[in-house]
Design an enzyme around this catalytic site. Structure first.
Site, mmCIF file in Angstrom:
data_model
loop_
_atom_site.group_PDB
_atom_site.id
_atom_site.type_symbol
_atom_site.label_atom_id
_atom_site.label_comp_id
_atom_site.label_asym_id
_atom_site.label_seq_id
_atom_site.Cartn_x
_atom_site.Cartn_y
_atom_site.Cartn_z
ATOM 1 N N LYS A 59 -60.847 -49.799 157.020
ATOM 2 C CA LYS A 59 -61.783 -50.541 157.875
ATOM 3 C C LYS A 59 -61.079 -50.984 159.152
ATOM 4 C CE LYS A 59 -63.858 -52.026 153.587
ATOM 5 N NZ LYS A 59 -63.725 -52.977 152.466
ATOM 6 N N HIS B 98 -58.895 -47.024 138.983
ATOM 7 C CA HIS B 98 -58.605 -47.737 140.232
ATOM 8 C C HIS B 98 -57.274 -48.471 140.227
ATOM 9 C CE1 HIS B 98 -62.667 -47.417 142.106
ATOM 10 N NE2 HIS B 98 -63.042 -47.305 140.838
ATOM 11 N N THR C 92 -58.700 -50.447 150.874
ATOM 12 C CA THR C 92 -59.811 -50.018 151.726
ATOM 13 C C THR C 92 -59.870 -50.848 153.007
ATOM 14 O OG1 THR C 92 -61.220 -51.326 150.243
ATOM 15 C CG2 THR C 92 -61.320 -48.940 150.014
ATOM 16 N N LYS D 290 -49.205 -57.100 146.277
ATOM 17 C CA LYS D 290 -49.645 -56.868 147.662
ATOM 18 C C LYS D 290 -48.700 -57.531 148.669
ATOM 19 C CE LYS D 290 -54.551 -56.628 146.297
ATOM 20 N NZ LYS D 290 -55.134 -55.339 146.754
ATOM 21 N N LYS E 42 -57.130 -59.432 151.865
ATOM 22 C CA LYS E 42 -57.239 -58.772 150.568
ATOM 23 C C LYS E 42 -57.035 -59.830 149.489
ATOM 24 C CE LYS E 42 -53.877 -56.123 152.159
ATOM 25 N NZ LYS E 42 -54.429 -54.792 151.995
ATOM 26 N N ARG E 43 -57.386 -59.484 148.239
ATOM 27 C CA ARG E 43 -57.113 -60.417 147.151
ATOM 28 C C ARG E 43 -55.634 -60.796 147.129
ATOM 29 N NH1 ARG E 43 -61.325 -61.725 143.334
ATOM 30 N NH2 ARG E 43 -59.724 -62.586 142.000
HETATM 31 C C1 26V Z 1 -56.834 -55.666 137.494
HETATM 32 C C2 26V Z 1 -55.870 -56.283 136.763
HETATM 33 C C3 26V Z 1 -56.252 -56.857 135.473
HETATM 34 C C4 26V Z 1 -55.118 -57.212 134.582
HETATM 35 C C5 26V Z 1 -53.824 -57.614 135.245
HETATM 36 C C6 26V Z 1 -53.481 -56.991 136.557
HETATM 37 C C7 26V Z 1 -54.581 -56.370 137.295
HETATM 38 C C8 26V Z 1 -54.324 -55.843 138.549
HETATM 39 C C9 26V Z 1 -55.304 -55.242 139.273
HETATM 40 C C10 26V Z 1 -56.552 -55.142 138.735
HETATM 41 C C11 26V Z 1 -57.620 -54.492 139.536
HETATM 42 C C12 26V Z 1 -57.912 -53.126 139.081
HETATM 43 C C13 26V Z 1 -59.144 -52.552 139.661
HETATM 44 C C14 26V Z 1 -59.238 -52.674 141.156
HETATM 45 O O1 26V Z 1 -59.851 -53.559 141.678
HETATM 46 N N1 26V Z 1 -58.647 -51.720 141.877
HETATM 47 C C15 26V Z 1 -58.742 -51.620 143.331
HETATM 48 O O2 26V Z 1 -59.726 -50.642 143.615
HETATM 49 C C16 26V Z 1 -59.883 -50.395 145.003
HETATM 50 C C17 26V Z 1 -61.005 -49.395 145.152
HETATM 51 O O3 26V Z 1 -60.632 -48.169 144.612
HETATM 52 C C18 26V Z 1 -58.579 -49.895 145.592
HETATM 53 O O4 26V Z 1 -58.745 -49.711 146.977
HETATM 54 C C19 26V Z 1 -57.452 -50.894 145.337
HETATM 55 O O5 26V Z 1 -56.221 -50.359 145.777
HETATM 56 C C20 26V Z 1 -57.375 -51.216 143.858
HETATM 57 O O6 26V Z 1 -56.448 -52.273 143.606
#
Ligand code: 26V
Length: 809
Positions: A664, A360, A660, A558, A552-553
């Site tokens: 929506k 992801h 996502t 972003k 969004k987060r």
């Molecule tokens: C995790 C981390 C952890 C360490 C430092 C930076 C960092 C940056 C992002 C993340 C999140 C990774 C997993 C995640 O939540 N991905 C999201 O998944 C969604 C569903 O597939 C997708 O729509 C988003 O674009 C994606 O960011």
């Protein structure tokens, strides 16, 4: 075998009311006259739940009879959203329930307000898991979701002096009427300890600590079908035999009880960090806990109807939602080799066929790694198994690339140089039969950059499955007005399970009466949002203003900061009376930041500061309002999305895996202003370039800018308006501006001018209300592809190789 059907199957308002009173009496021990609000809410929930139990029992029986291939979805996160609204809709009892409540003098909205959303996830990844479970059930795919029943979900967000403060989410404080506990299905999970030799490769792990996993399940009903699947969530309990009785006797009662507390801490809290690598031992414990409980449950279920391990890979698919559950690969090998006595090669062949892995992210810093020393201490046998998997894998690599040590280093599951670490994504790819990204661009970039060596080694293993969202949750439940209009136009509700049928709305875009009704619905939805915004923030917004949404987060990539810079630019233009390209707008923000992510929190604080600046200025505020709605979650999403006219999808190209909220919002008729990133690319392809506001660098241009040596300061020097904006921002937060001028990791300044000019185009388009509405309708009509039903069909065809199993209605 016959199954007793529930006594609660009556569908009239009378039946419903009677069952509700009966639940109040027998489950809560009270009557309507003396019931508390919680009593009434719980009884309502049970009354609705009972109407799905029948279907669940029939589903379980049919699954038992057919012994089908099951999808087991492993995810550390689920963002399920409120259950009451969903289960009323999916059980077909919305109408009779409302009438029954009315008859009893109860307010359904008051009761709905007591329904607590289980926030067992951080953001998009957890919500995607919920949308996929919904779609699997709605398409009769035999499936079980496995997760952790955190006592505390994602923190609640409030603002103090513009900064985020986090409060605990004690979501089960008043009990959770939607779950069924199964304390007799407990599993045992080991940690620490040592390894003893048995024979050959087979070893015996003697854990130093043992914890119990106790499952409870929630129902996952399909819409428009009889299937009800489940999600099984595990909670850590202290093992009874681990109570050290001698210590109780020796006057160390406190210490002995502390051990119980330590065991139960494993499922205490969801880690709210999607932005920093914590490397915390407790987090790894959570992952191993989930994986062990899930695998043991999967094997238990397999054994109900099967006995030969050679059938396992035919009956079981385990989908790994990112790397969080990837330790399952080592654990299944351990179970098969050490416990079941299978030969290594046979066990490996089974394991590899069973697992599939979804990635992801593209951000290298987001790829999870664990220190070898930590894994060795916590899971000594798993570490040995991972070393052996890696050893055999590297032999394969060496045979393919003789003498190429760099290749070995690049692909190895163990990261060398400095502290040795286990690369969970590498373990996932090596131990799976399929790997997928979550949007076309993302999957392409994964294979070309982050996982390139693997894609060259095993091209057939790499897939794309573009994400999707549940039209039930995000159109029907979130936007009942629009859903009503669509059903009226399309002659029924079939579109809710066949979202491509939304194309039939296209001709309606040219029907002025239809456009009028479409606009009226948007306006009513904006009024609902305005009421909430006033109550939540004290800011009054104009329901006729363009509703411009970024939800969004909070993450630097972003680029919420870019959004704020445009607001400051507008602020100056309005103050100078340069209102040619200004239309009244409401800027809506929603999103949480990881508690330790300082850069994101400072941008959030700036957003709140700018909101105050704009809202309190008598010259500016008639044209521009800005509300930051605290505590963005699924319920808030359901309120904001239907009101949105403009969807902000402005990440730096190449950083957002999919997104996502973009889907929506488009489905609810918002127009997108966005970069060529994640699923934006596919949204634009489908709705048409004329109906999408594109701006900014694409991934190739981003690379070229970096190649040339990016100099953010040059943009400041060249662009007078940008200078004015940054000087204003510096007044409130000098560090943000310093960072932009000297580093600007996410090329905010490089995209600034294109973004602001594109926003001017948005304003001009909004002035043509008929044209805007036409485009809005076309956005909805052409977004049917983004249903999670389509996503699940793609998984079924390309990765899972399963077919639906209809349950007799
Ligand atoms: C995790 C981390 C952890 C360490 C430092 C930076 C960092 C940056 C992002 C993340 C999140 C990774 C997993 C995640 O939540 N991905 C999201 O998944 C969604 C569903 O597939 C997708 O729509 C988003 O674009 C994606 O960011």
């Amino acid at each position: 075998m016959t199954y007793v059907t529930s006594p609660h199957s009556g569908d009239t308002p009378g039946d419903f009311g009677r069952d509700l009173l009966s639940n109040l009496y027998y489950q809560r021990g009270t009557t309507l006259e003396s019931a508390s609000a919680q009593d009434t809410y719980h009884s309502l929930a049970l009354t609705v739940r009972n109407r799905l139990v029948d279907r669940y029992i029939r589903t379980a029986a049919a699954h038992y009879r057919a012994n089908p291939r099951f999808i087991y979805y492993l995810s550390a996160e689920y963002m399920l959203g409120k259950q009451l609204d969903q289960n009323l809709l999916y059980s077909g009892t919305e109408d009779s329930a409302h009438r029954a409540l009315e008859g009893l003098g109860l307010s359904s909205s008051d009761l709905d307000a007591l329904d607590v959303e289980p926030g067992l996830g951080n953001g998009g990844l957890g919500r995607l898991a919920a949308c996929l479970l919904d779609a699997m059930a709605s398409q009769d795919i035999p499936a079980v979701g496995y997760g952790i029943r955190y006592d505390f979900g994602i923190f609640k967000q409030a603002f103090q002096d513009g900064g985020q403060v986090e409060r605990p989410d004690d979501w089960t404080f008043y009990g959770n009427p939607w779950e069924f506990h199964a304390s007799d299905d407990q599993q045992t999970v080991g940690f620490y300890g040592h390894v003893e030799p048995l024979d050959g490769v087979r070893k015996s792990w003697v854990p130093g600590e043992v914890v119990l996993g106790e499952p409870s399940h929630m129902l996952v009903p399909g819409y428009g079908t009889s299937t009800v699947n489940i999600i099984r969530l595990w909670r850590a309990r202290a093992a009874r035999e681990s109570f050290d009785l001698s210590r109780f006797g020796a006057g160390q009662y406190g210490e002995a009880v502390e051990e119980i507390v330590r065991s139960e801490n494993i499922s205490k809290v969801l880690y709210p960090d999607d932005s920093t690598e914590l490397g915390r031992e407790l987090r790894l414990k959570q992952q191993h806990f989930l994986v062990t409980c899930a695998l043991r449950d999967i094997v238990r279920r397999f054994r109900l109807r099967n006995s030969d391990w050679d059938d396992f890979a035919g009956k079981v698919v385990i989908q790994l939602n990112d790397t969080h559950p990837v330790m399952a690969i080592a654990e299944l090998m351990r179970m098969l080799v050490d416990e079941e006595g299978l030969e290594w090669d046979r066990a490996w062949s089974i394991t590899r066929r069973v697992f599939a892995y979804t990635c992801h992210t593209l951000l290298p810093e987001a790829l999870e790694t664990w220190p070898v020393a930590l894994v060795q201490r916590l899971l000594p046998r798993h570490m040995e198994i991972i070393f052996l998997i890696n050893h055999l894998f590297l032999q394969e690599v060496a045979a393919r690339y003789p003498g190429d040590d760099a290749k070995l280093r690049e692909l190895s599951i163990i990261q060398e140089g400095g502290e040795q670490r286990v690369r969970m994504a590498h373990l996932a790819v090596v131990g799976s039969s399929a790997v997928n990204g979550v949007a076309e661009l993302h999957s392409r970039l994964l294979a070309a950059t982050t996982l390139r060596g693997f894609a060259e080694l095993w091209p057939g293993r790499f897939h794309n499955v573009t994400n999707g969202v549940s039209p039930r949750r995000f159109v029907r439940l979130a936007n009942p007005r629009l859903s009503g209009l669509i059903s009226e136009r399309l002659g029924g509700q079939a579109w809710l399970t066949d979202l491509d049928r939304l194309v039939e709305l296209e001709p309606a875009a040219d029907d002025s009466a239809f456009r009028e009704r479409w606009r009226e619905i948007k306006r009513l939805n904006r009024e609902d949002l305005a009421r909430h915004a006033l109550a939540a923030t004290g800011v009054a917004i104009d329901p006729d203003a363009l509703c411009d949404v970024m939800i969004k987060r909070f993450h630097e990539y972003k680029r919420q900061l870019l959004r704020v810079l445009h607001v400051v630019a507008q602020y100056h233009r309005i103050r100078r009376d340069q209102v040619v390209d200004v239309v009244p707008r409401t800027i809506v923000f929603g999103g949480k930041a990881a508690p330790g992510y300082y850069a994101a929190k400072r941008i959030m604080r700036l957003a709140n500061t700018v909101a105050d600046l704009v809202n309190e200025d008598p010259v500016v505020s008639p044209y521009l309002k800005m509300v930051f709605l605290p505590d963005y979650n699924v319920s808030r999403a359901q309120l904001i999305i239907p009101a949105a006219d403009l969807s902000e999808q402005i990440s730096l190209a190449g950083k957002e895996a999919s997104g996502t909220s973009n889907m929506k919002l488009a489905l609810n008729g918002a127009l997108t202003i966005g970069t060529l990133d994640g699923a934006n690319v596919e949204i634009r392809d489908r709705v048409g370039a004329d109906n999408f506001f594109l701006f900014g660098l694409d991934t190739t241009e981003v690379a070229a800018v970096r190649e040339r040596g990016y100099d953010p300061r040059a943009y400041y020097d060249r662009d007078a308006e940008l200078r004015e904006v940054l000087d204003t921002v510096a007044h409130y937060d000098k560090d943000i501006v310093d960072d932009l001028l000297h580093r600007d990791e996410y090329l905010t300044l490089a995209d600034y001018r294109a973004y602001v000019d594109c926003q001017d185009q948005v304003a001009r388009a909004w002035r043509d209300r008929e044209g805007w509405t036409r485009t809005s309708i076309l956005n909805t009509a052409r977004s049917g592809f983004f249903s999670s039903d389509r996503t699940v069909r793609d998984y079924c065809r390309d990765i899972w190789h399963v077919t639906p199993l209809r349950i007799d209605g």
